[in-house]
Design an enzyme around this catalytic site. Sequence first.
Site, PDB file in Angstrom:
ATOM      1  N   GLY A  47       0.785  -1.230   0.000  1.00 18.67           N
ATOM      2  CA  GLY A  47       0.000   0.000   0.000  1.00 18.67           C
ATOM      3  C   GLY A  47       0.814   1.275   0.000  1.00 18.67           C
ATOM      4  O   GLY A  47       0.250   2.371  -0.008  1.00 18.67           O
ATOM      5  N   HIS A  48       2.131   1.188   0.012  1.00 16.15           N
ATOM      6  CA  HIS A  48       2.969   2.397   0.130  1.00 16.15           C
ATOM      7  C   HIS A  48       4.047   2.383  -0.940  1.00 16.15           C
ATOM      8  O   HIS A  48       5.203   2.117  -0.614  1.00 16.15           O
ATOM      9  CB  HIS A  48       3.592   2.447   1.523  1.00 16.15           C
ATOM     10  CG  HIS A  48       4.022   3.807   1.953  1.00 16.15           C
ATOM     11  ND1 HIS A  48       5.264   4.327   1.688  1.00 16.15           N
ATOM     12  CD2 HIS A  48       3.366   4.760   2.641  1.00 16.15           C
ATOM     13  CE1 HIS A  48       5.365   5.534   2.217  1.00 16.15           C
ATOM     14  NE2 HIS A  48       4.221   5.814   2.806  1.00 16.15           N
ATOM     15  N   PHE A  49       3.910   2.720  -2.046  1.00 18.74           N
ATOM     16  CA  PHE A  49       2.724   3.044  -2.818  1.00 18.74           C
ATOM     17  C   PHE A  49       2.700   2.132  -4.028  1.00 18.74           C
ATOM     18  O   PHE A  49       3.737   1.956  -4.657  1.00 18.74           O
ATOM     19  CB  PHE A  49       2.756   4.501  -3.287  1.00 18.74           C
ATOM     20  CG  PHE A  49       2.809   5.497  -2.164  1.00 18.74           C
ATOM     21  CD1 PHE A  49       1.665   5.799  -1.439  1.00 18.74           C
ATOM     22  CD2 PHE A  49       3.998   6.122  -1.820  1.00 18.74           C
ATOM     23  CE1 PHE A  49       1.702   6.731  -0.414  1.00 18.74           C
ATOM     24  CE2 PHE A  49       4.043   7.046  -0.793  1.00 18.74           C
ATOM     25  CZ  PHE A  49       2.901   7.354  -0.083  1.00 18.74           C
TER      26      PHE A  49
END
Length: 148
Positions: A47-49
């Site tokens: 999720g990052h990124f």
Amino acid sequence: MLDVVEIQKILPHRYPFLLVDRVVELEKGKSVKAYKNVSISEPVFEGHFPGHPIYPGVMIIEGMAQAGGVLAFLSSSEEEQEAAKDKVVYFMSIDKAKFRNPVRPGDKLEYHLEVIKHRGSIWVLDGKAYVDGNLVAEAELKAMIVDK
């Protein structure tokens, strides 16, 4: 000097939150140098990124804190180290945190910490993180050794 198996005997952290792969230099009561190999397979990159993976700054700070925890424990006397089996290092504060450059998968993230002050169970450390000799993050960290 210390591999990940030896580090796990000191720190309670485990995958995916053990952020120190190896300690390469330690001067008791003064300083520590350690590193983490940042891998694309780490869960944080989901999720990052997506499509532009950047290792989160808070993870860099946590890695510095973990290296500082190793320094604090190994700077204790043998009697204190034996008693430390029932203790843990708690992070108390972060001051002067700055993030200078991004850290990406494939980077070797080096932690350098120096003791600013040590009184009783409280440690104040100057932490810096580097990739390829370039400063990527810095902070002043305060921690305390407490009972579990």
